[in-house]
Design an enzyme around this catalytic site. Structure first.
Site, PDB file in Angstrom:
ATOM      1  N   SER A 529      12.634  -6.982   3.174  1.00  0.00           N
ATOM      2  CA  SER A 529      11.344  -6.421   2.793  1.00  0.00           C
ATOM      3  C   SER A 529      10.246  -7.474   3.005  1.00  0.00           C
ATOM      4  O   SER A 529      10.054  -7.929   4.131  1.00  0.00           O
ATOM      5  CB  SER A 529      11.394  -5.923   1.349  1.00  0.00           C
ATOM      6  OG  SER A 529      10.289  -5.111   1.065  1.00  0.00           O
ATOM      7  N   HIS A 641      15.263   2.107   2.010  1.00  0.00           N
ATOM      8  CA  HIS A 641      14.887   0.711   1.776  1.00  0.00           C
ATOM      9  C   HIS A 641      15.872   0.023   0.841  1.00  0.00           C
ATOM     10  O   HIS A 641      15.957  -1.210   0.818  1.00  0.00           O
ATOM     11  CB  HIS A 641      13.481   0.675   1.165  1.00  0.00           C
ATOM     12  CG  HIS A 641      12.805  -0.661   1.219  1.00  0.00           C
ATOM     13  ND1 HIS A 641      12.398  -1.242   2.396  1.00  0.00           N
ATOM     14  CD2 HIS A 641      12.461  -1.532   0.233  1.00  0.00           C
ATOM     15  CE1 HIS A 641      11.826  -2.411   2.144  1.00  0.00           C
ATOM     16  NE2 HIS A 641      11.858  -2.619   0.837  1.00  0.00           N
TER      17      HIS A 641
END
Length: 676
Positions: A529, A641
């Site tokens: 991320s 994610h």
């Protein structure tokens, strides 16, 4: 002799979370989650253990799917929980003494945590419904077969791991548990809004919820309010001032004040959350933690924990003079007490550990805790509590004892470093087991956390332990931008990624290399991320790393604005959108400097990632491949994610295998060149 870890050891881990102590303090229920090789699915069951520790834990629920969010009725007679054993999440209930569970609901989707009324007769919860839904009525063919046609007219229309938000909203419902209306839903909120975190008033007459009904709600995701609604229904009454996020309301014992978690957006998304108070009758909110330097709640990051929710919770003492909650500070998460009359903050627990879930008896004399450390994945603990401290702390489970007894686990060594004119930065070195002192220099990997407003700390990290047991030293730090070190520290990189944070990371590497045990010619870097962004940034700025792994990483801040589920929030950090300030966005975008990359790079990304969309990985991969650089992309087609933490179990294993083999190839089994 203990053996090194391998990626498939993930399947043998037991993950415990959400301990809930009974009202009388005699037993604790908790959730145990497992992963199955053959079915490639997660399963979770509710277990129970006595607080005396005299009897071993016992499984409390059984059946297919996931059982989670157990909650005792205040009278201690019932246990409500959420289960997917019939497909969608539904409310179930069973006697606290055991027996068969009974489905209380049969609807499309119950979310969040069941919340009991003070008289143990009714449960409040939130349900995902659309304007055409009628609870208990079957959907028409048109409704069922048109769900994949989305009419989008709002800015915030998708959310990672949740999906598309079009046409559905989270609304407050109550469900009677006893009486002639048992199991019959009553909807209390309506409209184009979302609500969460219901909390009953002590007299059972009202319910407080968090929700956003401001005109700017579609644009300003950091704005939320606390509302109060009569338990029988009616128009909600707003208590807060729409100045920032306001969540997790909790009533004082006398029903006069509501405490909640929030902040005033002084530093945008980089503002530390604190404890705020507002009169239940209305008035000006005030911050109990004003001037307190650390964020409320668990801001640590790991890769094997179960459900963290609620990672933030507030508990009032019966006298209404104190509030208990957890605080993130310098890599640890501990229980603190906040005294309302004198505005004092007292740390109740200590040590190199992270408490990620807590619950209290009604008299707050006992506390149940889920705890992890750098060498202990997780277990359930209990302690007695007084006004000043906790006593008689004891561990009630040892769910991974056999697993740990077979494996070579490393204890991290703490260090601190400082870049030029920068603050002290905390970090840890995880050496390969038995390699101190080392006979030869050790290949080393710098890991960078996501967020960026979270922190590494005293959490068991399977990825790090895997790399260490396979012969790598692992360096992980909390550079500027991390929470847990004060407001100025976390806000130092707002709108300025790749500057102070980059300097802090490079200074940490310089420090650990100066000790002479790590190989400066065999350095790797990895992150996910925001950590993936920093990995991409680093390989465009320096050639000191000989291999890199960028996971769900950002490469282009300009395009992220329009594709991420929260990318438009960057306007708050950069002073406006990218078409107004293109140079600000592109100045700190790795894609602008992609021609500089010489480091072999592995890109790992998921197609269903709404937080950092797949186009970010595709851009960087295509640009590097076009130039003939050494780059490889691993694309997971059905993950989000959250792949590394809660993704498809076999995909999590495969991801670890790719990371390990990439570094073995380019660091451990080479002489440190950039050529394959």
């Amino acid at each position: 002799m203990k053996r090194p870890l391998n990626p498939e050891d993930l399947f043998e881990l037991k993950i415990v979370s959400d301990p809930q102590i009974s009202p009388d303090g005699k037993s604790i229920v908790y959730v145990e989650t497992n992963m199955d090789k053959d079915t490639n699915k997660y399963s979770s069951r509710i277990w129970t253990v006595s607080t005396s520790g005299e009897t071993p834990p016992q499984q409390f629920t059984s059946g297919p799917g996931l059982d989670f969010a157990p909650r005792w009725s205040p009278d201690g007679k019932w246990l409500a929980f959420v289960s997917t054993r019939r497909g969608h999440s539904q409310l179930w209930i069973m006697s606290s003494t055991g027996g068969e569970a009974e489905a209380l609901t049969s609807i499309r989707y119950v979310g969040g945590i069941p919340v009991w009324s003070p008289d143990s007769r009714t449960i409040a919860c939130v349900v995902h419904v659309g304007p055409e839904d009628d609870i208990g009525r079957k959907r028409t063919p048109r409704q069922r077969f048109s769900e994949d046609v989305l009419v989008i007219n709002r800015l915030k229309y998708k959310l990672d791991t949740t999906g598309y938000l079009v046409g559905k909203h989270w609304h407050l419902f109550t469900i009677p548990v006893v009486g002639p209306d048992r199991g019959k839903f009553q909807q209390l909120t309506f409209g184009d809004y979302n609500y969460s975190s219901p909390a009953w008033s002590p007299d059972g007459q009202y319910i407080a919820v968090a929700g956003n009904r401001t005109p700017e709600r579609l644009d300003l995701a950091l704005v939320n309010d606390i509302w109060v609604i009569a338990a029988t229904g009616g128009e909600p009454h707003r208590l807060t001032r729409s100045q920032g996020p306001a969540n997790h309301p909790t009533w004082s014992p006398d029903g006069q004040v509501i405490a909640y978690i929030g902040h005033d957006r002084s530093y945008g998304g980089y503002t530390n959350p604190g404890i705020w108070m507002v009169a239940a009758s209305g008035g000006e909110p005030w911050e109990l933690t004003n001037g307190f330097p650390y964020p409320i709640g668990d801001k640590s990051i790991g890769d094997i924990r179960g459900r963290k929710e609620p990672s933030i919770s507030l508990t009032w003492a019966p006298d209404g003079q104190n509030i208990y909650t957890c605080v993130s500070k310098a890599g640890a998460v501990h229980l603190w007490r906040f005294s309302i009359p004198d505005n004092q903050a007292i740390q109740m627990t200590t040590g190199n550990s992270v408490i990620y879930n807590v619950s209290f008896t009604l008299d707050t004399r006992q506390v149940a805790m889920a705890i992890t450390t750098a060498t202990l994945p997780n277990d359930i603990w209990v302690a007695d509590i007084s006004k000043e401290t906790i006593t008689n702390k004891r561990r009630l489970t040892r769910v991974n004892q056999d697993w740990l007894s077979q494996l070579a686990i490393s204890e991290p060594i703490h260090f601190s470093s400082r870049s030029a004119n920068g603050p002290e930065v905390e970090g840890w070195i995880l050496y390969p087991p038995g390699r101190i002192p080392a006979r030869s220099l050790i290949p080393t990997i710098l890991e960078i956390h996501g967020g960026p407003m979270i922190m590494y700390g005293y959490v068991f990290f399977l990825e790090f332990q895997l790399l260490a047991s396979q012969g790598f030293a692992v360096i992980y730090t909390n550079p500027r931008g991390s929470m847990g070190y004060g407001q100025e520290f976390v806000a130092a990189i707002r709108g300025d990624w790749g500057n102070h944070d980059y300097m802090d990371l490079m200074a940490a590497m310089d420090y650990v290399l100066s000790k002479g045990t790590l190989d400066p010619n065999r350095l790797g870097v990895a992150g996910g991320s925001y950590g993936g962004y920093m990995t991409n940034w680093i390989v465009t700025q320096t050639h000191r790393f000989k291999a890199a792994v960028s996971m769900r990483g950002i490469s282009n801040l300009y395009s992220l604005f329009g594709t991420s589920d929260g990318g438009f929030l960057k306007a708050d950090d950069y002073g406006g959108p990218p078409w107004v300030f293109p140079e600000k966005y592109m100045k700190r975008s790795p894609i602008k400097y992609v021609a500089n990359v010489r480091t072999p790079l592995l890109i790992i990304h998921s197609t269903l990632d709404f937080r950092v969309p797949i186009e970010q990985g595709e851009q960087f991969y295509t640009a590097l491949k076009f130039q003939g650089r050494n780059v490889r992309m691993i694309r997971f087609l059905n993950d989000t994610h959250e792949l590394s933490r809660s993704g498809n179990p076999w995909h999590r294993v495969i991801r670890l295998e790719h990371i390990l083999s990439w570094f073995q190839k380019h660091l451990k089994l080479t002489t440190g060149t950039n050529n394959e």
